[in-house]
Design a protein around this motif. Structure first.
Motif, PDB file in Angstrom:
ATOM      1  N   SER A  92     -29.928  23.170  -9.994  1.00 53.22           N
ATOM      2  CA  SER A  92     -29.623  22.995 -11.414  1.00 53.22           C
ATOM      3  C   SER A  92     -30.746  23.496 -12.308  1.00 53.22           C
TER       4      SER A  92
ATOM      5  N   LYS B 264     -21.962  24.642 -11.454  1.00 51.14           N
ATOM      6  CA  LYS B 264     -20.947  23.581 -11.508  1.00 51.14           C
ATOM      7  C   LYS B 264     -21.104  22.620 -10.342  1.00 51.14           C
TER       8      LYS B 264
ATOM      9  N   HIS C 174     -24.404  20.346 -10.748  1.00 50.35           N
ATOM     10  CA  HIS C 174     -24.295  19.334 -11.796  1.00 50.35           C
ATOM     11  C   HIS C 174     -23.255  18.272 -11.449  1.00 50.35           C
TER      12      HIS C 174
ATOM     13  N   SER D 195     -24.203  14.306 -10.976  1.00 54.10           N
ATOM     14  CA  SER D 195     -23.572  13.213 -11.731  1.00 54.10           C
ATOM     15  C   SER D 195     -23.166  12.085 -10.798  1.00 54.10           C
TER      16      SER D 195
ATOM     17  N   HIS E  36     -24.958  15.130 -16.640  1.00 53.41           N
ATOM     18  CA  HIS E  36     -24.637  16.165 -15.646  1.00 53.41           C
ATOM     19  C   HIS E  36     -23.131  16.418 -15.580  1.00 53.41           C
TER      20      HIS E  36
ATOM     21  N   GLU F  87     -22.552  18.739 -18.436  1.00 58.06           N
ATOM     22  CA  GLU F  87     -23.052  20.078 -18.131  1.00 58.06           C
ATOM     23  C   GLU F  87     -22.065  20.832 -17.247  1.00 58.06           C
ATOM     24  N   ALA F  88     -21.546  20.165 -16.220  1.00 59.66           N
ATOM     25  CA  ALA F  88     -20.572  20.807 -15.334  1.00 59.66           C
ATOM     26  C   ALA F  88     -19.292  21.149 -16.087  1.00 59.66           C
TER      27      ALA F  88
END
Length: 365
Positions: free
Chosen positions: A227, A233, A236, A240, A262, A265-266
């Motif tokens: 990351s 993807k 992250h 999470s 996270h 972000e993904a």
């Protein structure tokens, strides 16, 4: 005056997430008889019922009744019992606030920009380089060790022993596969190739495959490294989960703020599965407007579970007919774009398998 409750006619406050976040222990109740509270009913898009606590543990003749911390007389005349003493089930009413999980406070300029990016149109999944169909959301993508490129499981089946992208033999021994991944992490000049290799190694450590010991803590460190190199993807999404339900296995402290960060972000990178989780998270907090936005974006990317939730939201009046029709059209189009008879065949072959020939699939626990 204490009301006499008939257990046979009492509703039970319920939400599936209770069992994951509540400790089933009889601690001292946070509220007392006479307090005004609101309780969750457990259905999709249901409002929280308001009422007054009329009794604590031990109402009724059945021993099971002693497991319910609160018994509530609702304002609409119904009776309710709360199975857990936590904010996801019951909250004290403060002033005139009716939402048990208030909306976020006023945002600064940076937060407003992030909020706009979060709900912007999400990037679509990449296309399979062989058949041209869009890659499935999850559990339908194979990343080959030989070249580090991703393709759908349908094309992977058709390619037999040779990789259609680089021409090399896909059948690698565990030692060969791990050596290739480690060399790619150390020597690759392309950050994207390094990120893919780190995520593949992390998946192998997390599952304990390809000759590697199962080490979720090492997997977490590799996802962190991936990351930091660039947008990923896979990294992250798993991070999470590291700060959420798998925090003990991966040796980190549970941190809801990092878990949500996270996930967001993904989702912003285009991970529809993370977007679906965000929708469920906001839904569980009673923030239905935000939940609806996330679920619409995820459903338009092809998520069936979000589409089903939006359907139930339409029946409750939370989702408008126009929103539902527009999302359904986009959902169907997305499903068509990820179709193909070769994928239907491969689904039967690879059903419930995380590891395919020559590569590691995207694994979502």
């Amino acid at each position: 005056m204490l009301l006499r409750l008939q257990a046979s006619k009492v509703l039970v406050a319920h939400w599936p997430i209770h069992k994951k976040v509540c400790a089933k222990s009889k601690t001292k109740p946070r509220f007392k008889v006479g307090d005004r509270v609101r309780c969750c009913l457990g259905g999709d898009w249901e409002p929280w019922k308001t009422g007054t606590i009329v009794a604590l543990y031990g109402i009724g003749s059945s021993p099971k009744n002693k497991n319910y911390p609160y018994w509530i007389q609702c304002d609409d005349g119904s009776e309710l019992k709360a199975p857990e003493d936590c904010d996801l089930v019951i909250q004290k009413i403060e002033g005139n606030i009716l939402n048990p999980f208030p909306e976020k406070k006023e945002l600064d300029a940076a937060a407003l920009l992030r909020e706009a990016a979060l709900f912007a149109e999400a990037p679509k999944e990449d296309d399979c380089p062989i058949c041209g169909f869009r890659l499935p959301m999850k559990n339908g993508t194979i990343t080959n060790v030989c070249c580090g490129q991703s393709l759908c499981t349908g094309c992977n089946v058709l390619s037999l022993d040779k990789c259609l992208l680089c021409g090399e033999n896909k059948e690698k021994t565990s030692e060969e596969a791990i050596k290739i991944l480690n060399d790619r992490v150390e020597n690759a000049t392309n950050d994207s190739a390094k990120i893919t290799a780190l995520c593949m190694l992390a998946n192998c450590y997390d599952l304990g495959v390809k000759g590697l010991p199962q080490d979720s803590k090492m997997a977490h460190r590799l996802w962190v490294q991936a990351s930091e190199l660039g947008p990923s993807k896979d990294a992250h999404y798993h991070l999470s989960q590291s700060y959420g339900k798998y925090n003990k296995e991966r040796g980190v402290e549970k941190d809801e703020a990092k878990e949500v960060f996270h996930m967001e972000e993904a989702a912003m990178i285009g991970d529809a599965a993370a977007r679906c989780e965000l929708g469920k998270y906001e839904h569980s907090r009673g923030r239905y407007d935000r939940a609806k936005k996330h679920m619409i974006v995820s459903a338009e990317s092809g998520c069936d579970s979000c589409m089903e939730k939006l359907k139930r939201g339409k029946k409750k009046g939370v989702v408008t007919k126009e929103e539902y029709k527009r999302t359904l059209r986009a959902h169907n189009q997305s499903r068509i774009s990820t179709g193909g008879i070769h994928r239907d065949i491969s689904t039967m072959i690879y059903k419930n398998l995380a590891i395919g020939p020559g590569g590691v699939s995207k694994v979502y626990k």
